[in-house]
Design a protein around this motif. Structure first.
Motif, PDB file in Angstrom:
ATOM      1  N   THR A   2       0.842  -1.204   0.000  1.00 54.81           N
ATOM      2  CA  THR A   2       0.000   0.000   0.000  1.00 54.81           C
ATOM      3  C   THR A   2       0.871   1.244   0.000  1.00 54.81           C
ATOM      4  O   THR A   2       0.637   2.191  -0.771  1.00 54.81           O
ATOM      5  CB  THR A   2      -0.933  -0.002   1.213  1.00 54.81           C
ATOM      6  N   PHE A   6       1.319   3.940  -2.958  1.00 54.06           N
ATOM      7  CA  PHE A   6       1.053   5.335  -2.603  1.00 54.06           C
ATOM      8  C   PHE A   6       2.199   6.213  -3.104  1.00 54.06           C
ATOM      9  O   PHE A   6       1.978   7.269  -3.712  1.00 54.06           O
ATOM     10  CB  PHE A   6       0.905   5.475  -1.094  1.00 54.06           C
ATOM     11  N   GLY A   9       2.113   6.422  -6.964  1.00 51.68           N
ATOM     12  CA  GLY A   9       1.072   7.349  -7.412  1.00 51.68           C
ATOM     13  C   GLY A   9       1.463   8.796  -7.185  1.00 51.68           C
ATOM     14  O   GLY A   9       1.255   9.660  -8.054  1.00 51.68           O
ATOM     15  N   LEU A  10       2.056   9.072  -6.025  1.00 54.08           N
ATOM     16  CA  LEU A  10       2.494  10.433  -5.721  1.00 54.08           C
ATOM     17  C   LEU A  10       3.585  10.876  -6.682  1.00 54.08           C
ATOM     18  O   LEU A  10       3.551  11.985  -7.230  1.00 54.08           O
ATOM     19  CB  LEU A  10       2.997  10.495  -4.275  1.00 54.08           C
ATOM     20  N   THR A  13       2.257  11.522 -10.255  1.00 55.03           N
ATOM     21  CA  THR A  13       1.458  12.750 -10.316  1.00 55.03           C
ATOM     22  C   THR A  13       2.347  13.989 -10.307  1.00 55.03           C
ATOM     23  O   THR A  13       2.177  14.901 -11.142  1.00 55.03           O
ATOM     24  CB  THR A  13       0.491  12.808  -9.122  1.00 55.03           C
ATOM     25  N   ILE A  31      -3.747  14.978  -6.237  1.00 53.61           N
ATOM     26  CA  ILE A  31      -2.974  13.898  -5.616  1.00 53.61           C
ATOM     27  C   ILE A  31      -3.898  12.940  -4.880  1.00 53.61           C
ATOM     28  O   ILE A  31      -3.755  11.713  -4.986  1.00 53.61           O
ATOM     29  CB  ILE A  31      -1.912  14.484  -4.670  1.00 53.61           C
ATOM     30  N   THR A  32      -4.869  13.474  -4.146  1.00 51.90           N
ATOM     31  CA  THR A  32      -5.804  12.617  -3.406  1.00 51.90           C
ATOM     32  C   THR A  32      -6.594  11.736  -4.359  1.00 51.90           C
ATOM     33  O   THR A  32      -6.798  10.545  -4.096  1.00 51.90           O
ATOM     34  CB  THR A  32      -6.760  13.483  -2.573  1.00 51.90           C
ATOM     35  N   GLU A  35      -4.387   8.942  -5.498  1.00 55.98           N
ATOM     36  CA  GLU A  35      -4.090   7.998  -4.417  1.00 55.98           C
ATOM     37  C   GLU A  35      -5.289   7.130  -4.064  1.00 55.98           C
ATOM     38  O   GLU A  35      -5.117   6.015  -3.549  1.00 55.98           O
ATOM     39  CB  GLU A  35      -3.599   8.750  -3.178  1.00 55.98           C
ATOM     40  N   ALA A  38      -4.446   4.429  -6.485  1.00 63.71           N
ATOM     41  CA  ALA A  38      -3.154   3.766  -6.339  1.00 63.71           C
ATOM     42  C   ALA A  38      -3.049   2.989  -5.028  1.00 63.71           C
ATOM     43  O   ALA A  38      -2.639   1.823  -5.017  1.00 63.71           O
ATOM     44  CB  ALA A  38      -2.030   4.799  -6.426  1.00 63.71           C
ATOM     45  N   ALA A  39      -3.423   3.610  -3.903  1.00 68.03           N
ATOM     46  CA  ALA A  39      -3.275   2.946  -2.600  1.00 68.03           C
ATOM     47  C   ALA A  39      -4.146   1.693  -2.496  1.00 68.03           C
ATOM     48  O   ALA A  39      -3.666   0.644  -2.040  1.00 68.03           O
ATOM     49  CB  ALA A  39      -3.584   3.929  -1.476  1.00 68.03           C
TER      50      ALA A  39
END
Length: 306
Positions: A2, A6, A9-10, A13, A31-32, A35, A38-39
């Motif tokens: 996870t 995360f 993904g960060l 982005t 970003i949220t 995520e 992605a998370a």
């Protein structure tokens, strides 16, 4: 896994926003949104939800599904990826009861607030958030998956099938549910969504806070679970009935599940589409539902209510 996803993904982005010259590079809303995809993917990969498919894709030897590992040998087996239809049925039902209790607690707070005129415990926006999360959990995390859990347990037994047609897809379908529910509950951590479980535009698409994106993504994960489960039911009922179990001899519960699954496969993608459009208006600043910019507001109702 996870945390790894995360970070991936960060990084992607921030890299894309830097390369394209978009400012600010650190945009919390964008970003949220990334995520929230992605998370959960990292979590699902970490619990082994994609192990078989990854081995198959890279050409490694795969483990045959011989049903020898089926069933739960201890309580820990209910917290792992398990392909047995009875175990998955129990997982579904226990998970839906958990979210039913969570939705019930939000309802109790609302009733306590409504006991006297005025606002005693929460503000107007928080009350709307409680109402919205309550309804979303009851619809997407209780009513729909509770029937899927019951069907998972009894339908293979009723038609004489050894298991569901796609056991690994069945397991993945379940594990999408807690992801969806936790995303919806997490909307209370950020400024929440207070536009009802229908998420009507333009209230949800342009006038709500970041919590509206949590609702959009939660519906996507829950909808993906519903579609996968419904496809599994359809293939199981059509192709895996025992000899002599014709369609006209199937129990009524199997017929109910068959017709419901057919409707889910046809209609749920429309809900997903409406939420994508709403989220794009919110995050990417598209104009699907903004009347002043030439958008067609009423189309949200047509797509969602289909």
């Amino acid at each position: 896994m996870t945390a790894l996803f995360f970070g991936i993904g960060l990084g992607i982005t921030l890299l894309v926003r830097w390369a394209e010259g978009w400012h600010p590079i650190w945009d919390g809303q964008v970003i949220t949104t990334v995520e929230l995809t992605a998370a959960p993917l990292g979590f699902l990969a970490g619990i082994g939800g994609f192990d078989y498919w990854v081995r198959y894709a890279i050409g490694s030897p795969t483990q045959p599904e011989d049903h020898s590992g089926h069933g739960a040998h201890s309580w820990r087996d209910y917290f792992r990826v398990n392909t047995d239809h009875k175990v998955i049925g129990v997982q579904y039902l226990v998970t839906t009861i958990f979210f039913f209790v969570a939705a019930g607690l939000t309802a109790m707070i609302m009733r306590a607030e409504l006991a006297r005129p005025g606002m005693q415990y929460v503000g107007n926006q928080v009350f709307n958030e409680l109402f919205s999360v309550h309804a979303a959990l009851m619809i997407f995390l209780f009513i729909i998956p509770a029937f899927a859990g019951l069907g998972n347990y009894v339908i293979p037994l009723m038609i004489g099938a050894p298991d569901m047609a796609f056991p690994r897809l069945n397991a993945l379908s379940f594990w999408l549910l807690p992801v969806a529910g936790l995303i919806m509950l997490s909307s209370f951590i950020v400024p929440g969504f207070g536009c009802g479980w229908t998420g009507y535009a333009p209230l949800c698409s342009t006038h709500q806070e970041l919590g509206a994106v949590f609702f959009n993504m939660g519906v996507q994960w829950a909808g993906a679970s519903s579609i996968m489960t419904a496809l599994n039911f359809l293939v199981t009922i059509i192709t895996m009935r025992a000899p002599g179990m014709t369609f006209w001899r199937m129990p009524l519960l199997v017929w109910a599940n068959f017709t419901t699954s057919l409707l889910v496969v046809i209609a749920t993608p429309f809900i997903a589409g409406s939420q994508f459009m709403s989220m794009f208006d919110h995050v990417l600043h598209t104009k699907f539902f903004q009347y002043e910019a030439g958008g067609y507001l009423i189309v949200y109702q047509h797509i969602f209510c289909f």
